[in-house]
Write a protein that holds these residues in place. Structure first.
Motif, mmCIF file in Angstrom:
data_model
loop_
_atom_site.group_PDB
_atom_site.id
_atom_site.type_symbol
_atom_site.label_atom_id
_atom_site.label_comp_id
_atom_site.label_asym_id
_atom_site.label_seq_id
_atom_site.Cartn_x
_atom_site.Cartn_y
_atom_site.Cartn_z
ATOM 1 N N LEU A 257 -10.404 -2.875 -17.235
ATOM 2 C CA LEU A 257 -9.003 -2.417 -16.661
ATOM 3 C C LEU A 257 -8.713 -3.250 -15.195
ATOM 4 O O LEU A 257 -7.594 -3.474 -14.941
ATOM 5 N N PHE A 290 -5.534 2.613 -20.073
ATOM 6 C CA PHE A 290 -4.909 2.097 -18.821
ATOM 7 C C PHE A 290 -4.139 3.492 -18.134
ATOM 8 O O PHE A 290 -4.313 3.522 -16.946
ATOM 9 N N ARG A 293 -6.506 5.838 -16.505
ATOM 10 C CA ARG A 293 -7.098 5.321 -15.113
ATOM 11 C C ARG A 293 -5.816 5.449 -14.168
ATOM 12 O O ARG A 293 -6.405 5.736 -12.930
#
Length: 308
Positions: A257, A290, A293
């Motif tokens: 990421l 994504f 996070r």
């Protein structure tokens, strides 16, 4: 005859030398020394600092360090180097002692976009290297590290006392050097907390970290990473958690990421292409990870970053 390095910042790599993971990771957080200020306040002072990575070099006297949100209070004295790599809000105040008046230098750093990387977030809020006259019960850093830091301190003082053409860049580079030396000395010590920096200094786990960072899009398995380190699967998994503080698969997910944010920010690749580049089987899986996070889909994250 050994060929000279192409760049004066590079050194010829001896045969068998491992990849310089620490340099690569520090580049990825885009560290840059900013400025230095000398403080000689009147007794009873209390000064606040926030929103910047900070370095305090205590030259004389004693001061009290308080970090916002933490109950611990640290007393730091002449010769101590104090690094707050994450930019946590903190204060430096008069310790109330009867010794020499406090005098210290404060340097600040800019660090890319801390929200796009777990690297800084995993570091401790403060790293203190005690000077040769101090003692915190841990034995302190080695003398060579302290000598190098003291040389860097004197160079900064000279630039402050007699500024000339290029002084701003000189100070910035010296601050970078001090930042790296403090983190390197701390990570090599016995009391380093588990994180990527401590892992980078482990001769075997460092090999796995290097492999992950060189190619985060590869379909790494625990078995394959264990072979990179010439360890059994069980020994590797246990040692990785002990040094890094999280399992290999979780660390790989963070690195992927992190790499994705760089591609979203710096390239025109589509979200699907970014997902494939960093090792996700589908755009949907990448977008879910994504959003978990960063709290926003990758396309919106890209628009927000580019509009700033």
């Amino acid at each position: 005859m050994t060929a000279p390095p192409e760049n004066l910042a590079d050194r010829p790599s001896p045969v068998g030398q491992t990849h310089d993971l620490l340099s690569e990771l520090l580049r990825s957080v885009r560290l840059s020394g900013e400025r230095i200020v000398a403080y000689t306040p009147e007794p009873g002072f209390s000064l606040g600092f926030a929103d910047r990575g900070s370095l305090h070099i205590v030259e004389e006297g004693e001061v009290t360090l308080r970090i916002e949100g933490r109950p611990n209070v640290e007393q730091v004295r002449g010769g101590d180097f104090v690094l707050l790599p994450r930019g946590d809000a903190h204060s430096v105040s008069d310790s109330g002692g009867a010794g020499r008046p406090a005098r210290w230098l404060c340097g600040t750093f800019t660090i890319g976009d801390p929200q796009t990387s777990h690297l800084l977030g995993s570091l401790p809020p403060v790293i203190i290297l005690r000077g040769s006259g101090g003692s915190d019960g841990s034995g302190g850093p080695d003398l060579e590290a302290l000598e190098g830091l003291e040389v860097a301190r004197r160079m900064i003082v000279l630039e402050m006392q007699s500024p000339s053409q290029g002084s701003a860049v000189m100070v910035s580079r010296i601050l970078d050097l001090i930042f790296i030396q403090i983190m390197r000395t701390w990570a090599a010590g016995a009391d380093a907390e588990p994180n990527w920096l401590a892992g980078a200094f482990d001769p075997q786990i460092g090999l796995a970290l290097s492999a992950i960072h060189r190619d985060p899009g590869h379909e790494w398995t625990v078995d394959e990473l264990a072979r990179v380190c010439t360890l059994s699967r069980s020994s590797f998994a246990a040692r990785f958690v002990d040094r890094v503080g999280k399992p290999p698969v979780a660390y790989l997910a963070h690195v992927r990421l992190d790499a994705a944010t760089g591609l979203l920010r710096d390239t025109f690749l589509s979200v699907a292409q970014v997902a494939e580049r960093v090792g996700y089987a589908s755009e949907a899986a990448f977008s879910r990870a994504f959003r978990t996070r960063y709290g926003t889909p990758p396309a919106r994250w890209r628009r927000d970053v580019r509009s700033r």
